[in-house]
Motif scaffolding. Sequence first.
Motif, short mmCIF file in Angstrom:
data_model
loop_
_atom_site.label_atom_id
_atom_site.label_comp_id
_atom_site.label_asym_id
_atom_site.label_seq_id
_atom_site.Cartn_x
_atom_site.Cartn_y
_atom_site.Cartn_z
N SER A 1 10.74 -16.67 0.42
CA SER A 1 11.93 -15.84 0.21
C SER A 1 11.73 -14.43 0.76
CB SER A 1 12.27 -15.77 -1.28
OG SER A 1 12.69 -17.01 -1.77
N ALA A 2 10.54 -13.86 0.49
CA ALA A 2 10.27 -12.51 0.96
C ALA A 2 10.31 -12.43 2.48
CB ALA A 2 8.92 -12.02 0.44
N VAL A 3 9.69 -13.41 3.14
CA VAL A 3 9.68 -13.42 4.61
C VAL A 3 11.08 -13.69 5.14
CG1 VAL A 3 8.77 -14.61 6.64
CG2 VAL A 3 7.27 -14.15 4.68
N GLU A 4 11.79 -14.61 4.50
CA GLU A 4 13.13 -14.97 4.94
C GLU A 4 14.08 -13.78 4.84
OE1 GLU A 4 15.40 -19.04 4.19
OE2 GLU A 4 15.43 -17.76 2.41
N ARG A 5 14.02 -13.04 3.74
CA ARG A 5 14.90 -11.89 3.58
C ARG A 5 14.58 -10.80 4.60
NH1 ARG A 5 14.07 -11.76 -2.93
NH2 ARG A 5 15.46 -13.50 -3.44
N ALA B 1 17.97 -6.99 -11.75
CA ALA B 1 17.51 -7.68 -10.54
C ALA B 1 16.18 -7.17 -9.98
CB ALA B 1 18.60 -7.64 -9.48
N PRO B 2 15.97 -5.84 -9.87
CA PRO B 2 14.71 -5.38 -9.27
C PRO B 2 13.47 -5.83 -10.05
CG PRO B 2 16.31 -3.60 -9.31
CD PRO B 2 16.88 -4.71 -10.14
N PHE B 3 13.60 -6.10 -11.35
CA PHE B 3 12.44 -6.45 -12.15
C PHE B 3 12.20 -7.96 -12.26
CE2 PHE B 3 14.07 -2.37 -13.60
CZ PHE B 3 12.93 -1.59 -13.62
N LEU B 4 13.16 -8.76 -11.80
CA LEU B 4 13.04 -10.20 -11.97
C LEU B 4 11.87 -10.79 -11.18
CD1 LEU B 4 16.78 -11.32 -11.90
CD2 LEU B 4 15.30 -10.95 -13.88
N SER B 5 11.50 -10.16 -10.08
CA SER B 5 10.41 -10.70 -9.26
C SER B 5 9.11 -10.79 -10.04
CB SER B 5 10.21 -9.83 -8.01
OG SER B 5 11.33 -9.87 -7.18
N PHE B 6 8.89 -9.85 -10.98
CA PHE B 6 7.64 -9.83 -11.71
C PHE B 6 7.55 -10.94 -12.76
CE2 PHE B 6 8.02 -5.50 -10.07
CZ PHE B 6 6.78 -5.36 -9.48
N LEU B 7 8.70 -11.58 -13.06
CA LEU B 7 8.65 -12.72 -13.97
C LEU B 7 7.89 -13.89 -13.36
CD1 LEU B 7 12.28 -12.76 -15.44
CD2 LEU B 7 10.17 -11.96 -16.53
N ALA C 1 -2.61 -12.52 -7.13
CA ALA C 1 -2.63 -11.45 -6.13
C ALA C 1 -1.47 -11.61 -5.14
CB ALA C 1 -3.96 -11.44 -5.39
N VAL C 2 -1.25 -12.84 -4.67
CA VAL C 2 -0.15 -13.10 -3.74
C VAL C 2 1.19 -12.78 -4.40
CG1 VAL C 2 1.07 -14.87 -2.42
CG2 VAL C 2 -1.43 -14.83 -2.43
N VAL C 3 1.36 -13.25 -5.65
CA VAL C 3 2.62 -13.03 -6.36
C VAL C 3 2.86 -11.54 -6.59
CG1 VAL C 3 3.80 -13.37 -8.56
CG2 VAL C 3 2.66 -15.29 -7.45
N ALA C 4 1.80 -10.80 -6.95
CA ALA C 4 1.95 -9.37 -7.21
C ALA C 4 2.40 -8.64 -5.96
CB ALA C 4 0.63 -8.79 -7.72
N VAL C 5 1.83 -8.98 -4.81
CA VAL C 5 2.23 -8.34 -3.55
C VAL C 5 3.69 -8.67 -3.23
CG1 VAL C 5 1.85 -8.30 -1.06
CG2 VAL C 5 -0.11 -8.25 -2.62
N VAL C 6 4.05 -9.96 -3.33
CA VAL C 6 5.42 -10.37 -3.02
C VAL C 6 6.41 -9.74 -3.99
CG1 VAL C 6 6.99 -12.34 -2.89
CG2 VAL C 6 4.69 -12.52 -1.92
N ALA C 7 6.05 -9.71 -5.28
CA ALA C 7 6.94 -9.13 -6.29
C ALA C 7 7.16 -7.64 -6.03
CB ALA C 7 6.38 -9.34 -7.69
N THR C 8 6.12 -6.94 -5.62
CA THR C 8 6.25 -5.51 -5.32
C THR C 8 7.17 -5.28 -4.13
OG1 THR C 8 4.04 -5.07 -6.21
CG2 THR C 8 4.99 -3.41 -4.76
N VAL C 9 7.00 -6.10 -3.09
CA VAL C 9 7.87 -6.00 -1.92
C VAL C 9 9.32 -6.26 -2.32
CG1 VAL C 9 8.46 -7.05 0.30
CG2 VAL C 9 6.06 -6.58 -0.28
N ASN C 10 9.55 -7.32 -3.11
CA ASN C 10 10.90 -7.65 -3.54
C ASN C 10 11.49 -6.56 -4.43
OD1 ASN C 10 10.88 -10.07 -2.14
ND2 ASN C 10 10.22 -11.28 -3.90
N PHE C 11 10.65 -5.98 -5.29
CA PHE C 11 11.10 -4.92 -6.19
C PHE C 11 11.59 -3.72 -5.38
CE2 PHE C 11 10.10 -0.96 -8.44
CZ PHE C 11 10.86 -1.13 -9.58
#
Length: 230
Positions: free
Chosen positions: A222-226, A193-199, A157-167
């Motif tokens: 990374s998400a917070v830092e960016r 690049a936009p799809f790499l977060s979901f890996l 769940a955490v990864v999915a949220v972060v990946a969506t934000v990064n995407f």
Amino acid sequence: MSVFARLVEQLADLLQPFVHASATAAAIVLFTALVRLATHPLARAAARGQRARTALQPRLTELRARHAGDPERLRRAVLELHTEAKVSPFSGLLPGLLQLPAFFLLYHLFSNATIGGAPNTLLDHDLLAAPLAGHWSDALGGGVFGGADLVYLALFAVVAVVATVNFRRARRAAAESPVQTGVPGQAAVGKMAPFLSFLTLVTVAVVPLAAALYVVTSTTWSAVERAMLS
């Protein structure tokens, strides 16, 4: 490996009074935070480089129009412009590359039964009901809503949220900064690049839980830092 194992054990000893049985898992999270803190200056430099590349967009557009019929001359002109501005199109990759050794150390540390000829006692530690040396496939044996599987569901769940934000951020950045066709390989990287977060979801599913904790902590950082550096 034995030196790294002692470092994790020492961090766990420091955290044990606060998190008790989950001290080793907390030590992995703390270790990840320390690694990211050490690479933060590089992340700041990468953010400055991104802003510099954005500022170059008008000149890049002019070069693409001027050399539209000569790809080789366009490539040289773009490289000369980057050299003149002291900007590297791949500078943003450096912080991530420097984290790979730490990830692989954790992966091997929680994949080997022995360290330096002695039994690897770190394999006996858990995060709630999930062994730190275990995998998601092992957790599924206890049922979809077993104790260990709930740990993985929380991580997913955490990864999915972060990946969506990064995407979304990557897609927005791609729209604001068109692909620089004069840079070798940049077009392919820009599209992927936009799809790499979901890996990251796949990584969490196949690596030991200890390594998955590193990945989840690092991607969240990374998400917070960016967001802070943008």
